[in-house]
Design a protein around this motif. Structure first.
Motif, mmCIF file in Angstrom:
data_model
loop_
_atom_site.group_PDB
_atom_site.id
_atom_site.type_symbol
_atom_site.label_atom_id
_atom_site.label_comp_id
_atom_site.label_asym_id
_atom_site.label_seq_id
_atom_site.Cartn_x
_atom_site.Cartn_y
_atom_site.Cartn_z
ATOM 1 N N UNK A 150 37.038 3.101 0.421
ATOM 2 C CA UNK A 150 37.573 3.398 1.743
ATOM 3 C C UNK A 150 37.476 4.891 2.024
ATOM 4 N N UNK A 151 37.517 5.220 3.311
ATOM 5 C CA UNK A 151 37.483 6.610 3.733
ATOM 6 C C UNK A 151 38.861 7.065 4.192
ATOM 7 N N UNK A 152 39.238 8.237 3.765
ATOM 8 C CA UNK A 152 40.562 8.770 4.125
ATOM 9 C C UNK A 152 40.715 8.920 5.638
ATOM 10 N N UNK A 153 39.609 9.205 6.330
ATOM 11 C CA UNK A 153 39.652 9.425 7.775
ATOM 12 C C UNK A 153 39.193 8.196 8.570
ATOM 13 N N UNK A 154 39.266 7.029 7.952
ATOM 14 C CA UNK A 154 38.828 5.796 8.612
ATOM 15 C C UNK A 154 39.898 5.339 9.598
ATOM 16 N N UNK A 155 39.565 5.348 10.874
ATOM 17 C CA UNK A 155 40.535 4.939 11.893
ATOM 18 C C UNK A 155 40.579 3.424 12.070
ATOM 19 N N UNK A 156 39.592 2.713 11.502
ATOM 20 C CA UNK A 156 39.580 1.246 11.565
ATOM 21 C C UNK A 156 40.361 0.639 10.399
ATOM 22 N N UNK A 158 42.882 1.947 7.968
ATOM 23 C CA UNK A 158 43.760 3.073 7.675
ATOM 24 C C UNK A 158 44.281 2.996 6.244
ATOM 25 N N UNK A 159 44.794 4.113 5.718
ATOM 26 C CA UNK A 159 45.410 4.067 4.383
ATOM 27 C C UNK A 159 46.502 3.002 4.285
ATOM 28 N N UNK A 160 47.223 2.781 5.379
ATOM 29 C CA UNK A 160 48.265 1.746 5.382
ATOM 30 C C UNK A 160 47.648 0.355 5.221
ATOM 31 N N UNK A 161 46.499 0.137 5.885
ATOM 32 C CA UNK A 161 45.810 -1.152 5.765
ATOM 33 C C UNK A 161 45.300 -1.371 4.344
ATOM 34 N N UNK A 162 44.833 -0.297 3.718
ATOM 35 C CA UNK A 162 44.362 -0.396 2.341
ATOM 36 C C UNK A 162 45.513 -0.762 1.418
ATOM 37 N N UNK A 163 46.659 -0.113 1.594
ATOM 38 C CA UNK A 163 47.834 -0.417 0.768
ATOM 39 C C UNK A 163 48.275 -1.867 0.959
#
Length: 219
Positions: A150-156, A158-163
């Motif tokens: 994942x990319x830290x700056x991914x707006x599609x 997000x870090x919350x979605x990854x978690x």
């Protein structure tokens, strides 16, 4: 290396003539040259790579059109397509080993997770920034370890979605490891899109992907 357009999509076979099988799942653009190139790269690394054509011949370079095609994808049909593609690949004369790998990008990343829950043939799944609002894999059926990028700056994605993804898989008692690259955006692996391509992140993710498949797929 041999490449052919097959009824299921694009097939790339290593020069040695055989190897473990890997499904390569498209972004929302369709089965474009970038995805075929990834299949070729996997074949060069010793794998038999099949990129199913989930849009049945349609491709686009328009984000608006790609978004429409993504939302129009029949998820039930896509699941059947993935299972059929996995069966075809597993039974292909060039494929060695009992289990297949699957790797997907953007829409395909989420579909890679789906494939790993609908096909018992999947032994390793790699998710590159997977997203599709209508694809909800049943992770209780997951039988393969998952690797996510994942990319830290991914707006599609997000870090919350990854978690949330990590929590869902681990709460189901399954295995996932993830890497989030600082400064990287959505589609950082796509070298045909210089506005988002991140060479350092892409190189690291590729090396980890190959090592993951080497660990989990018997030759």
């Amino acid at each position: 290396m041999m490449e052919t357009d097959h009824e299921f999509g694009y097939l790339a076979v290593p020069t040695a003539g055989s190897g473990p099988g890997i499904l390569v799942l498209q972004e929302w653009w369709g089965l474009v040259p970038h995805i075929k190139d990834i299949a070729d790269r996997l074949a060069a690394a010793g794998y038999v790579a099949l990129a199913p054509d989930l849009y049945r011949g349609t491709t686009t370079n328009s984000p608006d059109e790609a978004g429409r095609m993504l939302m129009a994808l029949n998820i039930e049909q896509a699941a059947q397509d993935l299972e059929q593609a996995a069966t075809f690949l597993a039974n292909h004369e060039a494929v060695t080993g009992e289990k297949l790998g699957v790797v997907g990008f953007c829409m395909g990343g989420q579909l890679a997770l789906l494939a790993a829950t609908v096909s018992d043939r999947i032994g390793a799944a790699v998710d590159f920034y997977g997203i599709h609002p209508n694809v909800h894999p049943n992770f209780s059926r997951l039988k393969a370890p998952v690797l996510g990028f994942f990319g830290e700056q991914d707006s599609f994605v997000t870090p919350e979605a990854v978690e949330q993804l990590i929590s869902q898989i681990r709460e189901a008692g399954k295995t996932i490891d993830t890497y989030t690259y600082p400064g990287a955006e959505h589609a950082f692996f796509n070298d045909t899109r210089p506005e988002v391509y991140n060479a350092e992140a892409a190189s690291d993710a590729w090396q980890r992907t190959i090592a993951f498949f080497q660990d989990h797929l018997a030759a």
